[in-house]
Design an enzyme around this catalytic site. Structure first.
Site, short mmCIF file in Angstrom:
data_model
loop_
_atom_site.label_atom_id
_atom_site.label_comp_id
_atom_site.label_asym_id
_atom_site.label_seq_id
_atom_site.Cartn_x
_atom_site.Cartn_y
_atom_site.Cartn_z
N CYS A 132 7.54 8.61 -19.72
CA CYS A 132 6.40 9.37 -20.25
C CYS A 132 5.09 8.57 -20.22
O CYS A 132 4.02 9.14 -20.38
CB CYS A 132 6.68 9.81 -21.69
N HIS A 272 0.43 11.42 -26.08
CA HIS A 272 1.60 11.98 -25.40
C HIS A 272 2.13 13.15 -26.23
O HIS A 272 2.28 13.04 -27.45
CB HIS A 272 2.66 10.89 -25.26
N ASN A 302 7.55 18.61 -24.15
CA ASN A 302 7.34 17.27 -23.60
C ASN A 302 7.57 17.31 -22.09
O ASN A 302 8.68 17.54 -21.64
CB ASN A 302 8.32 16.31 -24.28
N1 COA Z 1 18.28 23.32 -33.67
C1 COA Z 1 18.88 23.26 -34.88
N2 COA Z 1 19.38 22.13 -35.38
C2 COA Z 1 19.27 21.01 -34.65
C3 COA Z 1 18.66 21.01 -33.40
C4 COA Z 1 18.16 22.22 -32.92
N3 COA Z 1 17.55 22.31 -31.73
N4 COA Z 1 18.68 19.76 -32.91
C5 COA Z 1 19.29 19.00 -33.82
N5 COA Z 1 19.66 19.77 -34.87
C6 COA Z 1 20.34 19.36 -36.08
C7 COA Z 1 21.10 18.07 -35.91
O1 COA Z 1 22.37 18.34 -35.33
C8 COA Z 1 21.21 17.58 -37.31
O2 COA Z 1 22.27 18.27 -37.92
P1 COA Z 1 23.30 17.50 -38.88
O3 COA Z 1 22.44 16.96 -39.99
O4 COA Z 1 24.23 18.56 -39.28
O5 COA Z 1 23.88 16.42 -38.04
C9 COA Z 1 19.93 18.10 -37.97
O6 COA Z 1 19.40 19.09 -37.09
C10 COA Z 1 18.89 17.06 -38.21
O7 COA Z 1 18.76 16.27 -37.05
P2 COA Z 1 17.81 15.03 -37.06
O8 COA Z 1 18.14 14.23 -35.85
O9 COA Z 1 17.81 14.39 -38.38
O10 COA Z 1 16.39 15.75 -36.87
P3 COA Z 1 15.02 15.04 -36.79
O11 COA Z 1 14.20 15.48 -37.95
O12 COA Z 1 15.12 13.58 -36.52
O13 COA Z 1 14.39 15.72 -35.50
C11 COA Z 1 14.02 15.29 -33.18
C12 COA Z 1 15.06 15.55 -34.27
C13 COA Z 1 14.74 15.08 -31.87
C14 COA Z 1 13.11 16.49 -33.08
C15 COA Z 1 13.20 14.04 -33.58
O14 COA Z 1 14.06 12.99 -33.90
C16 COA Z 1 12.29 13.59 -32.47
O15 COA Z 1 11.38 14.28 -32.10
N6 COA Z 1 12.49 12.39 -31.97
C17 COA Z 1 11.65 11.86 -30.91
C18 COA Z 1 11.97 12.57 -29.64
C19 COA Z 1 10.98 12.29 -28.58
O16 COA Z 1 9.83 12.54 -28.75
N7 COA Z 1 11.46 11.80 -27.46
C20 COA Z 1 10.70 11.58 -26.32
C21 COA Z 1 9.84 10.40 -26.47
S1 COA Z 1 8.94 10.21 -25.03
#
Ligand code: COA
Length: 345
Positions: A132, A272, A302
């Site tokens: 990215c 980003h 993204n």
């Molecule tokens: N829909 C519903 N539930 C979802 C889901 C979706 N699309 N994706 C994950 N979940 C669930 C998970 O399974 C988890 O359930 P559990 O508690 O029963 O295990 C719950 O939601 C919470 O997941 P969590 O990982 O704590 O969520 P989060 O608040 O950390 O958000 C992301 C997840 C991926 C959105 C966040 O971590 C993120 O944006 N990270 C950075 C990603 C990124 O930008 N990457 C590229 C960088 S260049």
């Protein structure tokens, strides 16, 4: 020759020892595929909801390329738009850099394929892999080639067809990404400024946080690698989130410090576009006001290397920045990689 280069730098407080950079971003362009996939569409594919996706990421929809539309096609369309806007013809381009993690093929480079599609001559062309962060890496590399006098006109493209490396059964990742491309043309122009400074960095110690395990020399394609889903993007979302905020804030602050600038002097911050919560956290820590921050994440998700390239083009077309305004771009991605750039538009 060098005595003719007298950039009209508008920054009064550039740090001592700073070397003015006689290089300008002539024009930008972008392209996103026609097909729109909304959060409601994803609800029919995986166990998710518009409410979850919106509240956790800020994304409402993304664009997906057609089966017969490849990264090089998206890249070429974005490039042609930039060429049209800048009045640049194919034979003027000396170098094409394509930043991508989803090349058409592992080789030849997507940049070589783009060269053919945009009618460029037999100029230099290569791909750049900084995930990215690739577009900012590309801008800096382009500028270095121009400053050294090697090339006069360089086309930098960030382009991705991420939909091909996403596991559409994995709700943790499939809601986050989209396809698209953005391009910029840089030229040696003694009287103007493009990148004033940039900060680039990487931390290979955290390579495993965000990767596609198979398909390279470490794990070539086998029936087993395919059935194990190793050809899909994998991510530790929480750790990636934390690393992203810290790296983006540090890179942006370093860039501002080098230019002797306060965030209030930046007309437009282009971060980003990965997650609205990351953008908000970074903006807060930088002290940027909401009206300074450009966001199009809700429409595209993204798009990795294309993300800030598309955003820059849209910020310019929407009149959010005018010639002479200062832009702060800040990126983060797999590698880990990060970067920031202060640009005088
Ligand atoms: N829909 C519903 N539930 C979802 C889901 C979706 N699309 N994706 C994950 N979940 C669930 C998970 O399974 C988890 O359930 P559990 O508690 O029963 O295990 C719950 O939601 C919470 O997941 P969590 O990982 O704590 O969520 P989060 O608040 O950390 O958000 C992301 C997840 C991926 C959105 C966040 O971590 C993120 O944006 N990270 C950075 C990603 C990124 O930008 N990457 C590229 C960088 S260049």
């Amino acid at each position: 020759m060098s005595s003719e280069i007298k950039p009209a730098c508008k920054l009064p407080r550039l740090l001592q020892g700073y070397q003015p950079r006689p290089c300008s971003i002539v024009s930008v362009g972008s392209y996103v595929p026609e097909r729109v996939v909304t959060n409601a569409d994803l609800e029919t594919m995986v166990d998710t909801s518009d409410e979850w996706i919106t509240s956790r990421t800020g994304i409402k929809e993304r664009r997906l390329a057609a089966a017969n539309e490849f990264t090089s096609d998206l890249a070429a369309k974005a490039a042609k738009r930039a060429m049209e806007k800048g009045g640049i013809t194919g034979d003027q381009i000396d170098l094409i850099i394509v930043a991508t993690i989803t090349p058409d093929m592992l080789f030849p480079s997507t940049a070589c394929l783009v060269q053919q599609k945009i009618g460029a001559g037999r100029c230099a062309a290569f791909d750049l892999e900084a995930a990215c962060s690739g577009f900012i890496y590309g801008l800096e590399i382009a500028q270095q080639f121009i400053m050294s006098g090697t090339f006069k006109t360089v086309l930098v493209i960030g382009a991705e067809k991420l939909s091909t490396i996403i596991d559409w059964k994995d709700r943790n990742t499939c809601v986050l990404f989209g396809d698209g491309a953005g391009a910029a043309i840089l030229q040696s122009r003694p009287d103007q400024h493009g990148l004033i400074t940039s900060t680039l960095g990487a931390d290979g110690g955290k390579a495993e946080l965000l990767s596609m395990p198979a398909g390279g020399s470490r794990c070539p394609a086998t029936a087993e690698s395919l059935s194990s889903g190793l050809h899909y993007l994998r991510m530790d979302g929480k750790e990636t989130f934390k690393s992203a905020v810290n790296a983006m804030v540090s890179a942006a602050q370093e860039c501002l410090r080098r230019c002797g600038l306060d965030i209030s002097e930046i007309k437009c911050v282009i971060p980003h576009q990965a997650n609205l919560r990351i953008i908000d956290a970074v903006s807060d820590r930088l002290g940027a006001k909401p009206e300074q921050v450009f966001i199009n994440l809700h429409r595209y998700g993204n798009t990795s290397a294309a993300s800030v390239a598309i955003a820059l083009d849209e910020a310019v077309s929407e009149g959010r920045v005018k010639r002479g305004d200062l832009i702060l771009m800040v990126v983060f991605g797999a590698g880990l990689t990060w970067g920031a750039a202060v640009i005088e538009w």
